[in-house]
Motif scaffolding. Sequence first.
Motif, short mmCIF file in Angstrom:
data_model
loop_
_atom_site.label_atom_id
_atom_site.label_comp_id
_atom_site.label_asym_id
_atom_site.label_seq_id
_atom_site.Cartn_x
_atom_site.Cartn_y
_atom_site.Cartn_z
N UNK A 79 0.80 -1.22 0.00
CA UNK A 79 0.00 0.00 0.00
C UNK A 79 0.84 1.27 0.00
N UNK A 80 2.14 1.14 0.16
CA UNK A 80 3.02 2.32 0.23
C UNK A 80 3.71 2.60 -1.09
N UNK A 81 3.69 1.68 -2.01
CA UNK A 81 4.43 1.82 -3.26
C UNK A 81 3.49 2.17 -4.41
N UNK A 82 4.00 2.95 -5.37
CA UNK A 82 3.24 3.24 -6.58
C UNK A 82 3.33 2.09 -7.59
N UNK A 83 4.39 1.29 -7.48
CA UNK A 83 4.59 0.18 -8.41
C UNK A 83 5.39 -0.91 -7.73
N UNK A 84 5.16 -2.13 -8.17
CA UNK A 84 5.92 -3.29 -7.71
C UNK A 84 6.24 -4.16 -8.91
N UNK A 85 7.28 -4.93 -8.79
CA UNK A 85 7.56 -5.95 -9.80
C UNK A 85 8.04 -7.20 -9.09
N UNK A 86 7.42 -8.33 -9.36
CA UNK A 86 7.85 -9.58 -8.74
C UNK A 86 8.00 -10.64 -9.83
N UNK A 87 9.03 -11.45 -9.69
CA UNK A 87 9.23 -12.56 -10.63
C UNK A 87 9.71 -13.78 -9.86
N UNK A 88 9.30 -14.95 -10.31
CA UNK A 88 9.59 -16.20 -9.63
C UNK A 88 10.01 -17.24 -10.64
N UNK B 105 30.07 -20.52 -15.00
CA UNK B 105 30.32 -21.52 -13.98
C UNK B 105 29.49 -21.36 -12.72
N UNK B 106 28.61 -20.33 -12.66
CA UNK B 106 27.75 -20.15 -11.49
C UNK B 106 26.72 -21.26 -11.41
N UNK B 107 26.22 -21.53 -10.20
CA UNK B 107 25.24 -22.60 -10.04
C UNK B 107 23.85 -22.14 -10.49
N UNK B 108 22.95 -23.10 -10.60
CA UNK B 108 21.60 -22.84 -11.11
C UNK B 108 20.88 -21.81 -10.27
N UNK B 109 20.96 -21.92 -8.95
CA UNK B 109 20.24 -21.00 -8.08
C UNK B 109 20.69 -19.56 -8.29
N UNK B 110 21.99 -19.35 -8.49
CA UNK B 110 22.50 -18.00 -8.72
C UNK B 110 21.97 -17.44 -10.04
N UNK B 111 21.99 -18.26 -11.07
CA UNK B 111 21.50 -17.79 -12.38
C UNK B 111 20.02 -17.46 -12.32
N UNK B 112 19.23 -18.32 -11.67
CA UNK B 112 17.80 -18.06 -11.55
C UNK B 112 17.52 -16.81 -10.73
N UNK B 113 18.29 -16.61 -9.67
CA UNK B 113 18.12 -15.39 -8.86
C UNK B 113 18.33 -14.15 -9.71
N UNK B 114 19.40 -14.12 -10.49
CA UNK B 114 19.68 -12.93 -11.29
C UNK B 114 18.63 -12.74 -12.37
N UNK B 115 18.17 -13.84 -12.95
CA UNK B 115 17.11 -13.73 -13.96
C UNK B 115 15.84 -13.14 -13.34
N UNK B 116 15.47 -13.58 -12.15
CA UNK B 116 14.26 -13.03 -11.52
C UNK B 116 14.45 -11.56 -11.16
#
Length: 233
Positions: free
Chosen positions: A131-140, A166-177
């Motif tokens: 309720x405090x923000x004018x915009x949000x963005x979420x990705x999963x 050479x980064x692991x899957x979790x790191x790549x997915x985090x950056x993509x999100x």
Amino acid sequence: MQRMTLLFREQGIQFCLVHIPAMLKALLPQIVGPSYQTRPGCRFRPDQFTQPVLSPAELNGLNQLFALKKQVERLAGRWAVKNLVMQETGLSPDAIEIHNDASGAPCLAPSFDYAISITHSGDYALAALCGKADALGVDMEAISPLDIPALLHAGFSNKEQSTYAGADLETILKIWTIKEALLKYRRTGLKTSAKKIEWLDERLYENHNPIDDVFVKSYQRDNIIFSVAFPFL
């Protein structure tokens, strides 16, 4: 049976995670089964739901979609938002109307003063509300095997590709999100190339320039990784 919804709060933002198969069992029993991913769209009627969920306008919009997978994902995302608004207002789900703005992003009717964002991946939908923000963005992203070199080539800058080789899957997915969350926050989606958004040394850049007016935070819960972009609150 997996829990249908999980409500939680992070950084002053409220989240609702919906397990889609559990939602279908609860809201549309014997109407939509586990093979929804490959079936054509349905014409849904209000009496098929176990409780009032969608407004007439929302139901009409749902019935305009041609793939059942898209219909189910839209329903799950809206169900997630409605659970958050119900928690705030006590209204029934069908009294909470969600539209799409000019960019195609979901938004609440003007009478509700909340910023929202919705994302889907695998068996889950996730909504964020503030309720405090004018915009949000979420990705999963659900954590599952993928072609990391192909994703790096498609959505990461040359500098990122070198940094995260050479980064692991979790790191790549985090950056993509993180990238996707910012693009949703900006209401541009992939009209802006994800390669123009960089995450380096724990900082956001756009066209190689630091982004100082947006805050991003990433989380991992069980087998999902998600990120949210929002203004400094």
